[in-house]
Design a protein around this motif. Structure first.
Motif, PDB file in Angstrom:
ATOM      1  N   LEU A 226      -2.896  13.110  -7.109  1.00  0.00           N
ATOM      2  CA  LEU A 226      -3.182  13.745  -5.826  1.00  0.00           C
ATOM      3  C   LEU A 226      -4.535  14.443  -5.852  1.00  0.00           C
ATOM      4  O   LEU A 226      -4.906  15.084  -6.832  1.00  0.00           O
ATOM      5  N   ARG A 227      -5.248  14.318  -4.759  1.00  0.00           N
ATOM      6  CA  ARG A 227      -6.494  15.043  -4.576  1.00  0.00           C
ATOM      7  C   ARG A 227      -6.197  16.400  -3.940  1.00  0.00           C
ATOM      8  O   ARG A 227      -5.064  16.679  -3.542  1.00  0.00           O
ATOM      9  N   SER A 228      -7.211  17.218  -3.839  1.00  0.00           N
ATOM     10  CA  SER A 228      -7.026  18.488  -3.151  1.00  0.00           C
ATOM     11  C   SER A 228      -6.618  18.230  -1.709  1.00  0.00           C
ATOM     12  O   SER A 228      -7.185  17.369  -1.037  1.00  0.00           O
ATOM     13  N   GLY A 229      -5.616  18.939  -1.250  1.00  0.00           N
ATOM     14  CA  GLY A 229      -5.093  18.713   0.088  1.00  0.00           C
ATOM     15  C   GLY A 229      -3.874  17.810   0.101  1.00  0.00           C
ATOM     16  O   GLY A 229      -3.253  17.606   1.138  1.00  0.00           O
ATOM     17  N   GLY A 230      -3.551  17.231  -1.060  1.00  0.00           N
ATOM     18  CA  GLY A 230      -2.335  16.426  -1.166  1.00  0.00           C
ATOM     19  C   GLY A 230      -2.510  14.938  -0.959  1.00  0.00           C
ATOM     20  O   GLY A 230      -1.541  14.178  -1.027  1.00  0.00           O
ATOM     21  N   ALA A 231      -3.747  14.472  -0.693  1.00  0.00           N
ATOM     22  CA  ALA A 231      -3.974  13.037  -0.501  1.00  0.00           C
ATOM     23  C   ALA A 231      -3.859  12.304  -1.838  1.00  0.00           C
ATOM     24  O   ALA A 231      -4.225  12.833  -2.894  1.00  0.00           O
ATOM     25  N   VAL A 232      -3.338  11.082  -1.797  1.00  0.00           N
ATOM     26  CA  VAL A 232      -3.164  10.288  -3.003  1.00  0.00           C
ATOM     27  C   VAL A 232      -4.516   9.799  -3.524  1.00  0.00           C
ATOM     28  O   VAL A 232      -5.359   9.308  -2.766  1.00  0.00           O
ATOM     29  N   ASP A 233      -4.716   9.944  -4.816  1.00  0.00           N
ATOM     30  CA  ASP A 233      -5.895   9.406  -5.491  1.00  0.00           C
ATOM     31  C   ASP A 233      -5.582   7.961  -5.860  1.00  0.00           C
ATOM     32  O   ASP A 233      -4.975   7.679  -6.894  1.00  0.00           O
ATOM     33  N   TYR A 234      -6.007   7.026  -5.008  1.00  0.00           N
ATOM     34  CA  TYR A 234      -5.644   5.619  -5.191  1.00  0.00           C
ATOM     35  C   TYR A 234      -6.204   5.045  -6.479  1.00  0.00           C
ATOM     36  O   TYR A 234      -5.528   4.266  -7.162  1.00  0.00           O
ATOM     37  N   GLU A 235      -7.437   5.413  -6.806  1.00  0.00           N
ATOM     38  CA  GLU A 235      -8.048   4.857  -8.023  1.00  0.00           C
ATOM     39  C   GLU A 235      -7.261   5.275  -9.257  1.00  0.00           C
ATOM     40  O   GLU A 235      -6.983   4.454 -10.142  1.00  0.00           O
ATOM     41  N   LYS A 236      -6.879   6.531  -9.324  1.00  0.00           N
ATOM     42  CA  LYS A 236      -6.104   7.008 -10.468  1.00  0.00           C
ATOM     43  C   LYS A 236      -4.748   6.325 -10.524  1.00  0.00           C
ATOM     44  O   LYS A 236      -4.265   5.944 -11.601  1.00  0.00           O
ATOM     45  N   ALA A 237      -4.110   6.143  -9.357  1.00  0.00           N
ATOM     46  CA  ALA A 237      -2.807   5.475  -9.306  1.00  0.00           C
ATOM     47  C   ALA A 237      -2.922   4.033  -9.785  1.00  0.00           C
ATOM     48  O   ALA A 237      -2.070   3.541 -10.530  1.00  0.00           O
TER      49      ALA A 237
ATOM     50  N   VAL B 177       0.838  -1.197   0.000  1.00  0.00           N
ATOM     51  CA  VAL B 177       0.000   0.000   0.000  1.00  0.00           C
ATOM     52  C   VAL B 177       0.873   1.246   0.000  1.00  0.00           C
ATOM     53  O   VAL B 177       0.590   2.223  -0.711  1.00  0.00           O
ATOM     54  N   GLU B 178       1.952   1.213   0.773  1.00  0.00           N
ATOM     55  CA  GLU B 178       2.886   2.338   0.772  1.00  0.00           C
ATOM     56  C   GLU B 178       3.529   2.513  -0.599  1.00  0.00           C
ATOM     57  O   GLU B 178       3.742   3.642  -1.059  1.00  0.00           O
ATOM     58  N   LEU B 179       3.814   1.403  -1.268  1.00  0.00           N
ATOM     59  CA  LEU B 179       4.387   1.460  -2.606  1.00  0.00           C
ATOM     60  C   LEU B 179       3.394   2.090  -3.579  1.00  0.00           C
ATOM     61  O   LEU B 179       3.765   2.920  -4.422  1.00  0.00           O
ATOM     62  N   LEU B 180       2.123   1.726  -3.476  1.00  0.00           N
ATOM     63  CA  LEU B 180       1.083   2.317  -4.317  1.00  0.00           C
ATOM     64  C   LEU B 180       0.992   3.821  -4.071  1.00  0.00           C
ATOM     65  O   LEU B 180       0.892   4.616  -5.011  1.00  0.00           O
ATOM     66  N   GLU B 181       1.046   4.213  -2.803  1.00  0.00           N
ATOM     67  CA  GLU B 181       1.002   5.632  -2.453  1.00  0.00           C
ATOM     68  C   GLU B 181       2.192   6.380  -3.053  1.00  0.00           C
ATOM     69  O   GLU B 181       2.044   7.490  -3.589  1.00  0.00           O
ATOM     70  N   LEU B 182       3.364   5.767  -2.970  1.00  0.00           N
ATOM     71  CA  LEU B 182       4.567   6.409  -3.480  1.00  0.00           C
ATOM     72  C   LEU B 182       4.485   6.609  -4.991  1.00  0.00           C
ATOM     73  O   LEU B 182       4.806   7.681  -5.519  1.00  0.00           O
ATOM     74  N   ILE B 183       4.031   5.567  -5.698  1.00  0.00           N
ATOM     75  CA  ILE B 183       3.897   5.673  -7.148  1.00  0.00           C
ATOM     76  C   ILE B 183       2.851   6.725  -7.507  1.00  0.00           C
ATOM     77  O   ILE B 183       3.048   7.545  -8.417  1.00  0.00           O
ATOM     78  N   GLY B 184       1.740   6.731  -6.774  1.00  0.00           N
ATOM     79  CA  GLY B 184       0.703   7.728  -7.010  1.00  0.00           C
ATOM     80  C   GLY B 184       1.217   9.141  -6.816  1.00  0.00           C
ATOM     81  O   GLY B 184       0.927  10.043  -7.608  1.00  0.00           O
ATOM     82  N   SER B 185       2.018   9.326  -5.779  1.00  0.00           N
ATOM     83  CA  SER B 185       2.594  10.640  -5.511  1.00  0.00           C
ATOM     84  C   SER B 185       3.565  11.047  -6.613  1.00  0.00           C
ATOM     85  O   SER B 185       3.556  12.191  -7.086  1.00  0.00           O
ATOM     86  N   LYS B 186       4.399  10.087  -7.043  1.00  0.00           N
ATOM     87  CA  LYS B 186       5.379  10.369  -8.083  1.00  0.00           C
ATOM     88  C   LYS B 186       4.704  10.748  -9.402  1.00  0.00           C
ATOM     89  O   LYS B 186       5.229  11.575 -10.159  1.00  0.00           O
ATOM     90  N   ARG B 187       3.548  10.130  -9.681  1.00  0.00           N
ATOM     91  CA  ARG B 187       2.852  10.385 -10.945  1.00  0.00           C
ATOM     92  C   ARG B 187       1.828  11.505 -10.839  1.00  0.00           C
ATOM     93  O   ARG B 187       1.063  11.736 -11.774  1.00  0.00           O
TER      94      ARG B 187
END
Length: 300
Positions: A250-261, A237-247
């Motif tokens: 992000l939603r408003s407020g900086g949270a990772v958009d998991y579905e998009k990732a 899950v942390e790896l998914l978050e990291l990839i989402g952040s790198k790409r």
């Protein structure tokens, strides 16, 4: 991750195939070279019986070449005529036609001996959804006659198509089996696109895929998503978050958009941006003799 899928048009397709087989000289079973066993529908083997069959490993451009060579050796060792294809580019299509005509030569010779000369070879293309049947037909015909799509379930009816002077093809809808008890097989069908994305739990599928990639292809993950040596957490899950952040997922407020990732990772996997993959190997799955071994008797 329980995946079950057998919509009504699948049952109808199965009945249509059974009814048309008596007209067929050779069956072409189209498999995904990335998952040759997982994409081999046991229902097809039951329907085909002792009809001559050519095994065609499609999407070979997306599979690992060394693994594809193992599969070719494996299927040929079991007595199947086997070819590799890249239906999108047309590579291997001429060899396929030649092999089909060779498989039907005995039947055509028998017809000629009875005075029936010049009849084209009649072949049926079978395979699970989204394995590339329509793309192959379009390449063989040299025109976009059969509809294509990037999702399963595009081809619904049957049509006879003339390829050159010596071959007629019967296109058929993709057929999945009614029940998938092996969830490893279901996962591979889902991640390669044989099953519609809206009928399985994408979160679980992508986390499983990321686990496989992290364990076996970590260098590819680092290269594609620009991760450093230390940026490969064991927690998926942390790896998914990291990839989402790198790409930038992000939603408003900086949270990772998991579905998009998840969508980005799945698209990268399917489009070869993470490299070539083969998820089935001959020693991984128990291959049932009743499903795959051809009989020595030929029924025409």
């Amino acid at each position: 991750m329980h995946i079950h899928w057998f919509p009504g048009h699948m049952a109808k397709a199965q009945r249509m195939i059974s009814a048309q087989l008596k007209l067929i000289d050779v069956v072409i079973e189209l498999l995904d070279a990335r998952i040759p066993i997982s994409s081999a529908n046991p229902i097809i083997s039951e329907l085909v019986g002792a009809k001559p069959k050519v095994v065609a490993l499609n999407k070979s451009d997306l599979a690992e070449p060394a693994r594809t060579a193992e599969w070719i050796q494996h299927f040929r060792g079991m007595g199947f005529t086997t070819v590799t294809l890249d239906a999108a580019s047309g590579k291997g299509s001429k060899e396929l036609v030649n092999k089909v005509e060779q498989e039907a030569s005995e039947k055509i010779a028998k017809l000629a001996a009875k005075g029936i000369k010049g009849r084209p070879v009649r072949a049926m293309i079978l395979g699970i959804p989204n394995v590339g049947k329509s793309s192959l037909i379009n390449r063989l015909l040299g025109t976009a006659t059969a509809k294509t799509g990037d999702r399963p379930g595009v081809t619904r009816g049957q049509q006879w198509l003339k390829v050159g002077k010596n071959l007629e093809l019967l296109d058929t809808p993709g057929v999945l089996w009614p029940k998938m008890d092996d969830q490893e097989v279901a996962f591979k069908l889902a991640v390669t696109g044989a099953i519609k994305d809206d009928i399985y739990d994408m979160e679980k599928v992508i986390l499983k895929l990321l686990g496989i990639l992290r364990e076996n292809y970590s260098d590819r993950l680092r290269e594609r998503y620009k991760l450093t040596q230390d940026q490969l957490p064991e927690d998926i899950v942390e790896l998914l978050e990291l990839i989402g952040s790198k790409r930038g997922c992000l939603r408003s407020g900086g949270a990772v958009d998991y579905e998009k990732a998840r969508r980005i990772i799945l698209t990268d996997f399917r489009s070869n941006k993470l490299g070539q993959f083969t998820l089935d190997t001959p020693d991984q799955l128990e291959i049932k003799e009743s499903d795959l071994t051809p009989t020595t008797e030929r029924h025409f």
